[in-house]
Structures are given as C-alpha cells and as structure tokens.
Design an enzyme around this catalytic site. Structure first.
Site, PDB file in Angstrom:
ATOM      1  N   HIS A   1       3.028   3.285  -8.750  1.00 20.83           N
ATOM      2  CA  HIS A   1       2.918   1.847  -9.013  1.00 20.83           C
ATOM      3  C   HIS A   1       4.199   1.302  -9.656  1.00 20.83           C
ATOM      4  O   HIS A   1       4.653   0.211  -9.326  1.00 20.83           O
ATOM      5  CB  HIS A   1       1.700   1.559  -9.902  1.00 20.83           C
ATOM      6  N   ASP A  17       0.826  -1.213   0.000  1.00 15.34           N
ATOM      7  CA  ASP A  17       0.000   0.000   0.000  1.00 15.34           C
ATOM      8  C   ASP A  17       0.864   1.269   0.000  1.00 15.34           C
ATOM      9  O   ASP A  17       1.991   1.257   0.496  1.00 15.34           O
ATOM     10  CB  ASP A  17      -0.905  -0.025   1.241  1.00 15.34           C
ATOM     11  N   LEU A  52      11.616 -20.375  -2.948  1.00 10.64           N
ATOM     12  CA  LEU A  52      10.503 -19.516  -2.530  1.00 10.64           C
ATOM     13  C   LEU A  52       9.300 -19.656  -3.463  1.00 10.64           C
ATOM     14  O   LEU A  52       9.463 -19.709  -4.680  1.00 10.64           O
ATOM     15  CB  LEU A  52      10.982 -18.051  -2.549  1.00 10.64           C
TER      16      LEU A  52
HETATM   17  C1  FPP Z   1      -2.006   0.059  -3.315  1.00  8.95           C
HETATM   18  O1  FPP Z   1      -1.504   1.363  -3.203  1.00  8.95           O
HETATM   19  C2  FPP Z   1      -1.321  -0.617  -4.391  1.00  8.95           C
HETATM   20  C3  FPP Z   1      -1.926  -1.161  -5.474  1.00  8.95           C
HETATM   21  C4  FPP Z   1      -3.395  -1.154  -5.677  1.00  8.95           C
HETATM   22  C5  FPP Z   1      -1.115  -1.782  -6.546  1.00  8.95           C
HETATM   23  C6  FPP Z   1       0.037  -2.643  -6.102  1.00  8.95           C
HETATM   24  C7  FPP Z   1       0.837  -2.951  -7.277  1.00  8.95           C
HETATM   25  C8  FPP Z   1       2.174  -2.859  -7.354  1.00  8.95           C
HETATM   26  C9  FPP Z   1       3.064  -2.579  -6.203  1.00  8.95           C
HETATM   27  C10 FPP Z   1       2.791  -3.041  -8.691  1.00  8.95           C
HETATM   28  C11 FPP Z   1       3.762  -4.138  -8.757  1.00  8.95           C
HETATM   29  C12 FPP Z   1       3.203  -5.481  -8.614  1.00  8.95           C
HETATM   30  C13 FPP Z   1       3.605  -6.525  -9.358  1.00  8.95           C
HETATM   31  C14 FPP Z   1       3.095  -7.864  -9.044  1.00  8.95           C
HETATM   32  C15 FPP Z   1       4.518  -6.375 -10.489  1.00  8.95           C
HETATM   33  P1  FPP Z   1      -2.450   2.579  -3.522  1.00  8.95           P
HETATM   34  O2  FPP Z   1      -2.238   2.987  -4.926  1.00  8.95           O
HETATM   35  O3  FPP Z   1      -3.832   2.275  -3.122  1.00  8.95           O
HETATM   36  O4  FPP Z   1      -1.815   3.670  -2.591  1.00  8.95           O
HETATM   37  P2  FPP Z   1      -2.571   4.896  -1.903  1.00  8.95           P
HETATM   38  O5  FPP Z   1      -3.417   4.301  -0.814  1.00  8.95           O
HETATM   39  O6  FPP Z   1      -1.436   5.717  -1.389  1.00  8.95           O
HETATM   40  O7  FPP Z   1      -3.372   5.584  -2.968  1.00  8.95           O
END
Ligand code: FPP
Length: 257
Positions: free
Chosen positions: A52, A35, A146
């Site tokens: 991201h 997150d 893993l």
């Molecule tokens: C939540 O943060 C994160 C996500 C919804 C996306 C997670 C994806 C990645 C870390 C990309 C990489 C993953 C792979 C498998 C290659 P948010 O955007 O909701 O953060 P915020 O709460 O600050 O808005």
C-alpha cells in the site's frame, strides 16, 4: 514545486512518449482501480502494508502525468465499502496513508492547480481524517486544473442506494414528482455529481472485473487492463492506456459517422 508543462511539446521535449498522443482526444475522465498492492508485497516477501505504501508512491507520478496530459478528472479507487472486512491493522494503515497523503501532498497539488475531491461515505471515517478531507477540498476548491477525485469508503451500490433514498425523501416532501425522475436526477445525487462520466477505466493487477466501482457512471466507459500490479504502474502504462483509448471507436450505442 510547480510542475513543468510537457504536453506543450517544445523543441527539447520531442522525445517524450506523449508525442504519440493526440492532445485533442485525451479522455476527459480517467478512473483507476488501484489493485495489486498486496500481491506486489507478497511477491517480495513483504507485509501487505508495504504494498500500500508503494501504491501511494505510484499514485504521485500518475497524478502528475494525468495533469500534464490535460485530462480533466482522475478518479482513484482507494478504499471500498467492502475493504472494512480486511484486518484492522491493514485498514488502520490505509487510513493513515490517506491522512499522510493529504498532509504531504496538498501543498504541491494546490500549487499545480489541482482540485481535490473525495467520493464516498466520508462521514463514516475517523473525525481527524474527515477534517483533513474537508480542508483539502476547501483549499483547492477554486483550482481549475485536474480534479483529483479520491474514492474512499466508496461502493457503487451504496452510492445508488443513497441516491434512491434522497430522491424518495424529495418525493415525500413534494419537491420532486415521480415523473420528473430522469437520469440526470440520479446523476445529480451521486458522489460524482457535476463530474463527467469516466471515459477510460484502468485496472492493473490482472483481474477483469469492476468491483462495485462507478457502476452507473461507467455505462459507456472504455476499459484497459494490465497484469502489472499498481505499485509498479508508471506513467508509461497510463500513456499506453490513453494511446489505446485513442484507437477505440466509441459509438455510444449509435452508428459510425
Ligand atoms: C487494492 O489492492 C488496493 C487497496 C485496497 C488500497 C489502495 C490504496 C492505495 C494505493 C494507497 C494510496 C492511496 C491514496 C489515496 C494515498 P489489494 O491490496 O487488494 O491488492 P491484492 O489484490 O494484490 O491483495
């Protein structure tokens, strides 16, 4: 590139922070709610999508450290069933990131003995991405290192609803009797079938909630939170979380020995 084993502690590596950990008591399964990507980007005046991308970068180092620590399973929450509510541009970027990750990482993951698994309703993803998922799972299936379990289009309530449906179908077909439905029967029908329950769940970015993640599997998980946003999450954070985990007294509802 095959990664070097750090956890074996050779003479030259005694300054590694892993030295503070007890190799015999690392969690078997660590799960991470990645997150704070959006907040990381906003703080820098960048579009959320940059967060991201930075999050995908952060994941590389964490997968490597997790493997080096001898942790058996790493589950990462990459996209929830609720994330479809986000703007199409952000959803598209995330789907492209998953696809690029599989294109660029699979060779190195495979070379390091990592088995890739996906967790969630992947049959609802774009056909091209589904093909890459099937390919990644297939080429790494025999690996014994893993298990990298990537949760995409995952929601724990949807997962449990699906399990209930599968059991109901088996009861209707006469292959399962209602009295035979036990906890194991449910676990076997979850996306995480065959994996141990998470011992340690890590949530960066300051929020103290579970967000529909592994609700069944987390029954006795330990939690570790940090205010650091996921793109800034580094191996040191993981090591701190594992060190803290090793101090916990896990009783599973019983009493101390
Ligand atoms: C939540 O943060 C994160 C996500 C919804 C996306 C997670 C994806 C990645 C870390 C990309 C990489 C993953 C792979 C498998 C290659 P948010 O955007 O909701 O953060 P915020 O709460 O600050 O808005």
């Amino acid at each position: 590139m095959v990664w070097k084993e750090w956890f074996g502690r050779t003479e030259q590596q005694t300054d590694k922070p892993y030295d503070d950990l007890d190799p015999a008591r690392v969690p078997r399964h660590v799960a991470i709610i990645m997150d704070g990507n959006g907040r990381w980007a906003q703080k820098r005046g960048l579009p959320r999508t940059f967060g991201h991308r930075a999050g995908a970068e952060a994941l590389r180092a964490i997968v490597r450290t997790t493997a080096e620590l001898g942790i058996a399973v790493l589950t990462t929450y990459a996209f929830s069933t609720e994330n479809w509510k986000r703007p199409a541009e952000e959803v598209d970027l995330l789907m492209n990131l998953f696809s690029d990750y599989l294109d660029t990482e699979i060779e190195e993951l495979n070379a390091n003995g990592i088995r890739v698994r996906f967790c969630g309703q992947t049959d609802a993803l774009a056909p091209g991405l589904q093909e890459k998922i099937v390919h990644a799972e297939k080429v790494t299936a025999a690996n014994t290192g893993l298990v990298l379990n990537i949760a995409v289009n995952y929601g724990a309530r949807a997962e449990l609803t699906r399990a209930v449906r599968l059991i109901a179908a088996d009861v209707q077909a006469g292959s399962v009797a209602p009295d035979d439905i036990d906890e194991e029967a449910i676990s076997r029908r979850l996306f995480t079938a065959g994996l141990p329950d998470p011992d340690l769940i890590i949530r960066p970015a300051g929020d103290l909630r579970i967000s529909n993640f592994l609700l069944w599997q987390a029954a006795y998980a330990e939690f570790w939170f940090t205010d650091t946003n996921w793109p800034d999450f580094r191996p040191e954070h993981l090591i701190a979380a594992v060190a803290d985990f090793q101090k916990r007294d896990r009783r599973f509802g019983g009493l101390n020995k």
